[in-house]
Design a protein around this motif. Structure first.
Motif, PDB file in Angstrom:
ATOM      1  N   THR A 236       0.876   4.912   0.022  1.00 21.15           N
ATOM      2  CA  THR A 236       0.409   6.101   0.793  1.00 21.15           C
ATOM      3  C   THR A 236       0.982   7.360   0.610  1.00 21.15           C
ATOM      4  OG1 THR A 236       1.363   5.937   2.988  1.00 21.15           O
ATOM      5  CG2 THR A 236      -1.024   4.847   2.637  1.00 21.15           C
TER       6      THR A 236
ATOM      7  N   LEU B 236      -8.456  -0.503   3.216  1.00 19.51           N
ATOM      8  CA  LEU B 236      -7.475   0.624   3.904  1.00 19.51           C
ATOM      9  C   LEU B 236      -8.243   1.557   4.807  1.00 19.51           C
ATOM     10  CD1 LEU B 236      -4.735   2.076   3.815  1.00 19.51           C
ATOM     11  CD2 LEU B 236      -5.565   3.232   1.635  1.00 19.51           C
TER      12      LEU B 236
ATOM     13  N   GLN C  33      -9.900   0.104  -1.051  1.00 19.05           N
ATOM     14  CA  GLN C  33      -9.852   1.457  -0.460  1.00 19.05           C
ATOM     15  C   GLN C  33     -10.690   1.436   0.750  1.00 19.05           C
ATOM     16  OE1 GLN C  33     -11.741   3.576  -3.666  1.00 19.05           O
ATOM     17  NE2 GLN C  33      -9.828   4.435  -4.362  1.00 19.05           N
TER      18      GLN C  33
ATOM     19  N   ASN D  40       0.049  -0.769   5.511  1.00 18.76           N
ATOM     20  CA  ASN D  40       1.052  -0.830   4.481  1.00 18.76           C
ATOM     21  C   ASN D  40       1.121  -2.145   3.597  1.00 18.76           C
ATOM     22  OD1 ASN D  40       2.280  -2.240   6.247  1.00 18.76           O
ATOM     23  ND2 ASN D  40       3.369  -0.386   7.050  1.00 18.76           N
TER      24      ASN D  40
ATOM     25  N   VAL E  28      -4.251   6.858  -3.016  1.00 20.33           N
ATOM     26  CA  VAL E  28      -3.393   5.749  -2.502  1.00 20.33           C
ATOM     27  C   VAL E  28      -3.234   4.668  -3.529  1.00 20.33           C
ATOM     28  CG1 VAL E  28      -3.154   3.723  -0.798  1.00 20.33           C
ATOM     29  CG2 VAL E  28      -3.870   6.315  -0.139  1.00 20.33           C
TER      30      VAL E  28
ATOM     31  N   GLN F   4      -1.404  10.193  -3.810  1.00 16.94           N
ATOM     32  CA  GLN F   4      -2.917  10.472  -3.472  1.00 16.94           C
ATOM     33  C   GLN F   4      -3.434  10.388  -5.131  1.00 16.94           C
ATOM     34  OE1 GLN F   4      -4.785  10.270  -0.994  1.00 16.94           O
ATOM     35  NE2 GLN F   4      -2.909   9.944   0.218  1.00 16.94           N
TER      36      GLN F   4
ATOM     37  N   VAL G 239       0.608  -1.224  -0.058  1.00 13.92           N
ATOM     38  CA  VAL G 239       0.306   0.204   0.275  1.00 13.92           C
ATOM     39  C   VAL G 239       0.877   1.154   0.011  1.00 13.92           C
ATOM     40  CG1 VAL G 239      -1.910   1.215   1.028  1.00 13.92           C
ATOM     41  CG2 VAL G 239      -1.637  -1.456   1.300  1.00 13.92           C
TER      42      VAL G 239
END
Length: 200
Positions: free
Chosen positions: A58, A107, A104, A143, A63, A61, A56
């Motif tokens: 981050t 997350l 999403q 992550n 993500v 943007q 992941v």
């Protein structure tokens, strides 16, 4: 996309439930997201063809979910390997609009998500595509994500090759759930007579 609240029993596949239970044991012990290195289910090797590992990212943007593994059966369903690619780019805009929101939500909630979608193979046989996403953390938010992906048909056999790549084959969502209840794993309990009682 609306996600219902669910407990682990929402997961239909026994093997996916086993994988989820391994995640739940770690989560219950620490009351926080497990580290990826700690996750070692008993049947991990058997399940690898149906697992996809993601990093992941981050730092960007929106993500990004970076595919960090090759999965034989999943690559066959999508027609190509995806290792090292962004999930959005790998899926393409039509499929990404259906699939990426599930990642999403995993997350955002930092909890497992479960979906079931229906799709027809090239012969018109209905296939249920079941997805369990499990989040992991090395201490600073989610992550890593592991996805367990199972394709099952009531017809028995079906054509998995390019199952998810046909121009008119967009999965139809049937179940969207966040597993946010009963976040613990209860092992089988023995009665006084020695019988085993299974808990869902």
């Amino acid at each position: 996309m609306v996600f219902e609240s669910a407990n682990p029993s929402v997961v239909r596949s026994v093997r996916q439930r086993d994988l989820l239970n391994s995640w739940l044991r770690l989560y219950a012990r620490q009351q926080t997201l497990p580290r990826l290195a700690e996750y070692q289910p008993e049947r991990m090797k058997e399940e690898l063809p149906d697992l996809v590992f993601y990093i992941v990212d981050t730092s960007r943007q929106p993500v990004r979910f970076i595919i960090d593994s090759d999965s034989t059966r999943i690559s066959t369903a999508y027609g190509t390997t995806g290792k090292g690619r962004d999930l959005d780019d790998y899926l393409g805009p039509i499929m990404a609009a259906v699939v990426v929101p599930v990642y999403q939500e995993c997350l955002r909630r930092a909890l497992p998500t479960y979906t079931v979608s229906m799709i027809d193979d090239v012969h018109g046989r209905a296939v249920a595509y079941e997805r369990v996403l499990m989040p992991f953390s090395d201490g600073d938010g989610v992550n890593h994500i592991i996805a367990s992906l199972k394709a099952i048909s009531e017809h028995g056999g079906f054509e998995i090759r390019n199952l998810m790549r046909g121009p008119h084959r967009v999965p139809v969502p049937k179940v969207h759930a966040v597993i946010d209840r009963d976040l613990f794993h209860r092992a089988p309990a023995r009665t006084r007579a020695g019988d085993i009682v299974e808990f869902d």
